[in-house]
Scaffold this motif. Structure first.
Motif, PDB file in Angstrom:
ATOM      1  N   GLU A 246      -1.107  10.054  -0.841  1.00 20.10           N
ATOM      2  CA  GLU A 246      -1.661  11.107   0.017  1.00 20.10           C
ATOM      3  C   GLU A 246      -3.182  11.036   0.077  1.00 20.10           C
ATOM      4  N   GLN A 248      -5.050   8.640   1.286  1.00 21.48           N
ATOM      5  CA  GLN A 248      -5.630   7.303   1.190  1.00 21.48           C
ATOM      6  C   GLN A 248      -5.250   6.473   2.412  1.00 21.48           C
ATOM      7  N   ASN A 249      -5.897   5.325   2.546  1.00 23.17           N
ATOM      8  CA  ASN A 249      -5.619   4.424   3.655  1.00 23.17           C
ATOM      9  C   ASN A 249      -5.681   2.976   3.195  1.00 23.17           C
ATOM     10  N   TRP A 429       4.765   5.063   9.227  1.00 24.29           N
ATOM     11  CA  TRP A 429       4.019   5.439   8.021  1.00 24.29           C
ATOM     12  C   TRP A 429       2.858   4.466   7.798  1.00 24.29           C
ATOM     13  N   GLU A 432       0.068   4.770  10.560  1.00 17.64           N
ATOM     14  CA  GLU A 432      -0.760   5.959  10.417  1.00 17.64           C
ATOM     15  C   GLU A 432      -1.750   5.862   9.259  1.00 17.64           C
ATOM     16  N   ARG A 433      -1.507   4.996   8.312  1.00 20.51           N
ATOM     17  CA  ARG A 433      -2.366   4.919   7.126  1.00 20.51           C
ATOM     18  C   ARG A 433      -3.130   3.615   7.037  1.00 20.51           C
ATOM     19  N   SER A 434      -3.171   2.877   8.135  1.00 15.85           N
ATOM     20  CA  SER A 434      -3.930   1.619   8.174  1.00 15.85           C
ATOM     21  C   SER A 434      -5.181   1.797   9.018  1.00 15.85           C
TER      22      SER A 434
END
Length: 435
Positions: A246, A248-249, A429, A432-434
């Motif tokens: 949560e 982070q990327n 998922w 969205e986090r890259s």
């Protein structure tokens, strides 16, 4: 528990008054054991419950690899190669090797020679047992240099892998830089009237791991996807999960587009196999300043480009004859311009069709690294990534589990869903986090 005989080994420290080469060796072994302990792995010595099994694996692997060394190299695979079974009888056990020519080709594609493969798997050093928080009943072993991973598998899982091996190879041919874990061998140890154990050999995603400071196992859902990072005073690094990530990327810079595209291609392949519950392993370590600067050197760029375009064989072409990209995808704009200029100096006539073919095959500039497939350098961090655990088929048991979880966790995201939904959610998922 089985771990107690090793406590005193892991806590041994060299005497303060020790001197000479013997003391130095003892200190090095103590430091190595400390690093193993930090990673939750334990040396399988003669008192370990798996010492006998791993000794048989070593002996059997040495004979099996020697057969491959003595056989002619198979660059073109036939249906018979995928069905091949080789049985060798040893004192007290039998070793079976499946589809040896196929996995030998995978090893060549990774620039792993049979000699170094044998040296790693059959060295005098003990295997290490990896203490996993996986729910499976599999046993995990790591070679002494931690380059290769061995995992026991069920008969059903082995049948699934072998029955889909040709599709797996076709996928790797189409996407040579795929993030899928590379299977390097499938074997079975048989002790007559006692046991039959299947195991696979894989390239470790987290290699080398000396500077990795955090690890994640990502499935793209929320239920059961939290690991308490508190070790309770024990010196073990835990593999964290989705909910631990949560805020982070995965920061890849110009590599982001390729990374997301490749994840989608790999997830689509697994969806077509009716598979779910696979994971993206992610680990990272900070890039030192000299590493960041080294990436931009012309010599490094030539090596990386040659490796990227001719990865199935050891690079033999002169750098000037190799088609090259005109930008480096993991530097700042200024760095990319400088490298683009250097590349143009190397090859003035770069055709659009060559570049198009490069991108169509999902190729990237691989790092000059033994584990290049699973390593991606972002602007500030080096990431180790790989898709693992591809054996769970969406059969009737998983359909019943899906029904039960829908009642148990209404409105929440859990792992047991249809392969189509799992693939879509997994890719979303990661997208969205890259960055």
């Amino acid at each position: 528990m089985w771990m107690w005989p090793f406590v005193f080994l892991l806590q041994m420290a060299p005497e303060k008054t020790a001197r000479g080469p013997r003391a130095a060796r003892r200190r090095r072994w103590w430091q190595l054991r400390q690093r193993w302990r930090m990673l939750g792995v334990f040396e399988i010595d003669q008192e370990h419950e798996f010492f006998s099994l791993t000794s048989m694996i070593k002996e059997g692997m040495q004979a099996s690899i020697q057969v491959t060394l003595d056989a002619p190299q198979q660059d073109t695979l036939s249906a018979e190669h995928f069905k091949a079974e080789d049985t060798q009888t040893h004192e007290g056990f039998v070793m079976q090797t499946f589809a040896a020519p196929v996995f030998a080709k995978v090893r060549r594609s990774l620039d792993i020679t049979e000699e170094e493969y044998m040296n790693s798997l059959c060295s005098g050093g003990c295997y290490l047992q990896f203490v996993s928080n996986s729910k499976s009943r599999a046993d995990f072993f790591v070679t002494n240099d931690k380059r290769f991973f061995l995992k026991t598998q069920s008969k059903r899982e082995i049948r699934f892998l072998l029955s889909n091996l040709q599709k797996y190879m076709e996928h790797l041919d189409k996407y040579p830089h795929s993030l899928m874990v590379r299977f390097l061998g499938v074997h079975r140890i048989v002790i007559p009237n006692e046991m039959k154990t299947y195991f696979i050999v894989m390239q470790s995603v987290f290699y080398p791991d000396e500077r990795i400071n955090i690890r994640y196992d990502i499935k793209g859902c929320e239920v059961g996807r939290w690991t308490n990072p508190d070790t309770g005073g024990k010196q073990i690094i835990k593999v964290l999960k989705d909910n631990n990530f949560e805020g982070q990327n995965i920061v890849l810079g110009r590599q982001k587009s390729w990374f997301i595209s490749q994840v989608k291609a790999d997830a689509a392949f697994l969806r077509d196999l009716n598979v779910l519950d696979y994971s993206l392993l992610v680990a990272h370590q900070p890039l030192h300043r000299d590493e960041q600067e080294g990436k931009r050197s012309l010599a490094n760029l030539v090596i990386r480009t040659t490796k990227s375009l001719d990865f199935e064989d050891s690079p033999t072409e002169e750098p000037s004859s190799v088609p090259l990209l005109t930008e480096n995808p993991d530097t700042t704009d200024g760095g990319a311009e400088a490298e683009g200029f250097a590349l143009q100096e190397l090859k003035q006539s770069q055709s659009d069709s060559e570049l198009q073919e490069f991108h169509e095959h999902h190729r990237r500039l691989l790092p000059n690294f033994k584990n290049a497939i699973h390593v991606i350098d972002g602007p500030e961090r080096r990431y180790f990534v790989g898709i693992i655990d591809i054996f769970t088929v969406y059969g009737w048991k998983k359909r019943l589990e899906n029904l039960w979880k829908r009642l148990r966790f209404p409105g929440r995201a859990f792992s047991t869903v249809s392969p189509d939904k799992y693939s879509h959610r997994f890719c979303r998922w990661i997208h969205e986090r890259s960055q």
